[in-house]
Scaffold this motif. Structure first.
Motif, mmCIF file in Angstrom:
data_model
loop_
_atom_site.group_PDB
_atom_site.id
_atom_site.type_symbol
_atom_site.label_atom_id
_atom_site.label_comp_id
_atom_site.label_asym_id
_atom_site.label_seq_id
_atom_site.Cartn_x
_atom_site.Cartn_y
_atom_site.Cartn_z
ATOM 1 N N GLU A 66 0.933 -1.152 0.050
ATOM 2 C CA GLU A 66 0.180 0.084 -0.050
ATOM 3 C C GLU A 66 0.890 1.336 -0.088
ATOM 4 O O GLU A 66 1.235 1.676 0.957
ATOM 5 C CB GLU A 66 -0.947 0.090 1.322
ATOM 6 C CG GLU A 66 -1.913 -1.265 1.203
ATOM 7 C CD GLU A 66 -2.972 -1.051 2.308
ATOM 8 O OE1 GLU A 66 -3.229 -0.025 2.976
ATOM 9 O OE2 GLU A 66 -3.602 -2.200 2.608
ATOM 10 N N ARG A 67 1.424 1.586 -1.082
ATOM 11 C CA ARG A 67 2.092 2.776 -1.473
ATOM 12 C C ARG A 67 3.377 2.542 -0.500
ATOM 13 O O ARG A 67 4.180 1.580 -1.091
ATOM 14 C CB ARG A 67 1.435 4.140 -0.783
ATOM 15 C CG ARG A 67 0.158 4.467 -1.943
ATOM 16 C CD ARG A 67 -0.327 5.872 -1.305
ATOM 17 N NE ARG A 67 -1.325 6.182 -2.043
ATOM 18 C CZ ARG A 67 -2.064 7.491 -2.035
ATOM 19 N NH1 ARG A 67 -1.494 8.394 -0.960
ATOM 20 N NH2 ARG A 67 -3.005 7.590 -2.815
ATOM 21 N N ASP A 68 3.849 3.447 0.378
ATOM 22 C CA ASP A 68 5.000 3.197 0.875
ATOM 23 C C ASP A 68 5.314 2.152 2.315
ATOM 24 O O ASP A 68 6.094 2.065 2.917
ATOM 25 C CB ASP A 68 5.698 4.467 1.480
ATOM 26 C CG ASP A 68 5.982 5.294 0.321
ATOM 27 O OD1 ASP A 68 6.447 5.032 -0.827
ATOM 28 O OD2 ASP A 68 5.996 6.761 0.502
#
Length: 246
Positions: free
Chosen positions: A164-166
């Motif tokens: 989830e993204r970073d």
């Protein structure tokens, strides 16, 4: 005893100056540089081989967590103490084996305590050759934030990991937790006999996979023990062959 070589990495001049003032009275300590961003921190560390890096987290270029991961692969590997204005990165900091986590404004006594802890870690550290002789060490646990504080998650209990993204979400049964990590680092750190990466954004515990099928496009899809399906990325199709022998 040789002097402890210390590198400061902080993009805020006032914060860096405060650290310098707190460090100057400490005996057996040599300051080898001040970096103003993450990229400079890595370059100075490679040039000066510090024993200890006092590292801010929120910086231009590579952030402090990324810098710590980069330095962890260097030899000799410096110990890291995070010095930051935020307390929300504590879990991520200890995932990259920081020896301490200080919140600004830093108190003299607290900094001295952290430096003594760093000296102890360095004194007890084994040479690289000895570490290699011990064989690979896989990640066995994670600490994640929870409403009640911090939760220990055993790696062997994780069903799957999704990106989830970073952040990475660790799924254990019906519950899940976010940790600040990269998928590549997790793939390298988790025991490959237990886990397999099936997609650029997914790692699955091998015994959590119950079967494989083809979708309408002819791509592999993993069937999971909880009834979910995990598409297999084109670049990871060889993992299906490796698991099934076909």
């Amino acid at each position: 005893m040789s002097a402890l070589k210390v590198l400061i990495a902080d993009d805020e001049p006032l914060a860096a100056d405060r650290l310098v003032a707190l460090l100057d009275p400490i005996e057996d300590l040599e300051r080898v540089g001040i970096a103003e961003d993450g990229d400079e921190a890595v370059a100075l560390a490679q040039a000066h081989k510090p024993d200890l890096v006092l590292l801010d987290i929120s910086m231009p270029g590579q952030d402090g967590i990324e810098v710590a991961r980069t330095l962890a692969a260097s030899e000799p590997r410096p110990v890291v103490i995070f010095v930051t204005a935020y307390d929300r990165f504590a879990v991520a900091a200890f995932e990259v084996a920081a020896v301490d986590y200080l919140v600004k404004p830093v108190e003299r006594a607290r900094l001295h305590e952290a430096i003594e802890r760093a000296r102890i870690v360095l004194a007890n550290r084994q040479p690289a050759a000895a570490r290699e002789d011990e064989g690979a060490r896989w990640l066995t646990e994670f600490w994640a934030s929870d409403l009640s504080g911090l939760v220990r998650i055993a790696a062997a209990d994780i069903d799957r990991v999704s990106a989830e993204r970073d952040y990475m979400r660790l799924h254990v049964g019906e519950r899940s937790w976010l940790i600040h990590h990269s998928m590549t680092a997790l793939e390298k750190g988790l025991d490959p006999s237990l886990f397999v990466r099936l997609h650029r954004s997914a790692i699955v515990r091998r015994d959590f996979v119950t079967g494989f099928s083809r979708n309408a496009s002819g791509r592999w899809v993993a069937q999971l023990a909880d009834g979910r399906e995990q598409p297999v990325g084109r670049l990871y199709a060889d993992r299906v062959r490796e698991m099934t022998g076909r």
